[in-house]
Design an enzyme around this catalytic site. Structure first.
Site, PDB file in Angstrom:
ATOM      1  N   ILE A  22       0.831  -1.207   0.000  1.00 56.89           N
ATOM      2  CA  ILE A  22       0.000   0.000   0.000  1.00 56.89           C
ATOM      3  C   ILE A  22       0.865   1.257   0.000  1.00 56.89           C
ATOM      4  CG2 ILE A  22      -1.667   1.316   1.370  1.00 56.89           C
ATOM      5  CD1 ILE A  22      -2.729  -1.438   2.361  1.00 56.89           C
ATOM      6  N   ARG A  42      11.616   0.369   6.786  1.00 53.08           N
ATOM      7  CA  ARG A  42      12.759  -0.286   7.422  1.00 53.08           C
ATOM      8  C   ARG A  42      13.809  -0.759   6.413  1.00 53.08           C
ATOM      9  NH1 ARG A  42      10.488  -5.151  10.465  1.00 53.08           N
ATOM     10  NH2 ARG A  42       9.165  -5.163   8.608  1.00 53.08           N
ATOM     11  N   ASP A  68      12.837   2.012  11.810  1.00 57.96           N
ATOM     12  CA  ASP A  68      11.843   1.125  12.420  1.00 57.96           C
ATOM     13  C   ASP A  68      11.042   1.984  13.382  1.00 57.96           C
ATOM     14  OD1 ASP A  68      10.341  -0.699  13.818  1.00 57.96           O
ATOM     15  OD2 ASP A  68      12.001  -2.059  14.272  1.00 57.96           O
ATOM     16  N   ASN A  93       0.796   4.799   7.069  1.00 58.71           N
ATOM     17  CA  ASN A  93       0.506   3.468   6.552  1.00 58.71           C
ATOM     18  C   ASN A  93       1.241   2.360   7.291  1.00 58.71           C
ATOM     19  OD1 ASN A  93      -0.174   1.352   4.429  1.00 58.71           O
ATOM     20  ND2 ASN A  93       2.042   1.515   4.172  1.00 58.71           N
ATOM     21  N   TYR A 158      -4.096  -6.554  17.160  1.00 60.03           N
ATOM     22  CA  TYR A 158      -4.283  -5.868  15.881  1.00 60.03           C
ATOM     23  C   TYR A 158      -5.652  -5.211  15.813  1.00 60.03           C
ATOM     24  CZ  TYR A 158      -4.331  -5.019  10.869  1.00 60.03           C
ATOM     25  OH  TYR A 158      -4.407  -4.422   9.630  1.00 60.03           O
ATOM     26  N   LYS A 162      -6.380  -1.122  15.702  1.00 56.65           N
ATOM     27  CA  LYS A 162      -7.106  -0.458  14.622  1.00 56.65           C
ATOM     28  C   LYS A 162      -8.376   0.218  15.138  1.00 56.65           C
ATOM     29  CE  LYS A 162      -4.242  -1.224  11.304  1.00 56.65           C
ATOM     30  NZ  LYS A 162      -3.510  -0.109  10.650  1.00 56.65           N
TER      31      LYS A 162
END
Length: 273
Positions: A22, A42, A68, A93, A158, A162
């Site tokens: 993305i 990274r 990072d 992102n 996760y 989000k």
């Protein structure tokens, strides 16, 4: 949802997680729109290659920062670069999955998800908004996920991270609603990138026809931004579904401020009277 219009035509755009998927597509599309770029990721070799390709293809200047963002020192360095760049647009992102049942993943992996998906996104948003306020304009794009609305076994960190991105971004939208600062939340479903491989999970967890390509997602997200959408979920065809969800949320908040204990919780009140 509509409430903001267009995207900045010139100036530096910052994209995190830019070395593939993305992020790399965002970098290409924004360069095609005439933006000089600051790309953060990274993998230095991929960043250098992408920077050269975009510079050759679109004639823009491309700066890279190998970092990072889960590491505090690297994050602080990128925050400084964002401020120095006078960016007109930031795409947050970069993210991590940390997928797996809590019995199978370490607390360190969970913390990495929190650092990258929450802390880095928050601090970079804060840094770029400083410049936006001083110039009176700018565009912030935060990449969320449909999983923010779906508590999920084997994706606790996760999904939770989000959900933070959703509420953080929607709150910023309310805060800056009466300004020229535009803030978009993008909510992808399954995307064909390196995400699942990096998380050690097979893409077969979702049906084959559930996936978009990164190109499809970014092009839809930019179309949503140009149309003034606050929240863009490219795979949801019926806008009424989101509107109903928002209406239900507002009704819940109204009901939750009743100042009264619900009848079902008044156990034993009569005997105490």
């Amino acid at each position: 949802m509509v409430g903001q219009a267009g995207g900045d035509a010139t100036g530096v755009a910052v994209v995190t997680g830019a070395s593939s998927g993305i992020g790399a597509v965002y970098a290409d599309r924004l360069a095609a729109r005439g933006h000089d770029l600051l790309l953060v990721a990274r993998r230095a070799d991929r960043l250098r290659q992408l920077a050269q390709e975009l510079s050759d293809r679109h004639g823009v200047q491309v700066q890279t920062a190998t970092a990072d963002l889960a590491e505090p020192e690297s994050l602080a360095r990128v925050e400084a670069l964002v401020r120095e760049s006078n960016a007109v647009l930031l795409v947050n992102n970069a993210g991590a999955g940390g997928l797996g049942p809590t019995a199978a993943i370490s607390a360190d992996r969970v913390e990495n998800v929190v650092r990258l998906n929450i802390t880095a996104l928050s601090r970079l948003s804060h840094a770029v908004l400083e410049g936006f306020r001083s110039r009176g304009a700018g565009t912030l794009v935060n990449i969320g996920s449909i999983i923010a609305l779906s508590p999920s076994p084997s994706a606790a960190a996760y999904s939770g991270s989000k959900a933070y991105v959703l509420n953080f971004t929607r709150s910023l939208q309310a805060e800056y609603a009466d300004t020229a600062i535009r803030i978009q939340l993008v909510q992808p479903g399954p995307i064909r990138t390196e995400f699942f491989t990096a998380a050690g999970v097979s893409e077969s967890v979702f049906p084959e026809d559930s996936y978009l390509t990164a190109e499809q997602l970014v092009d839809a997200a930019l179309a949503g931004l140009d149309a003034g959408e606050l929240v863009t979920t490219p795979t949801v065809a019926e806008t009424g579904i989101w509107e109903a969800l928002e209406a239900a949320r507002l009704a819940f908040m109204e009901a939750a401020r009743s100042g009264q204990v619900a009848e079902r919780y008044r156990v034993g009140e009569e005997s105490l009277a």
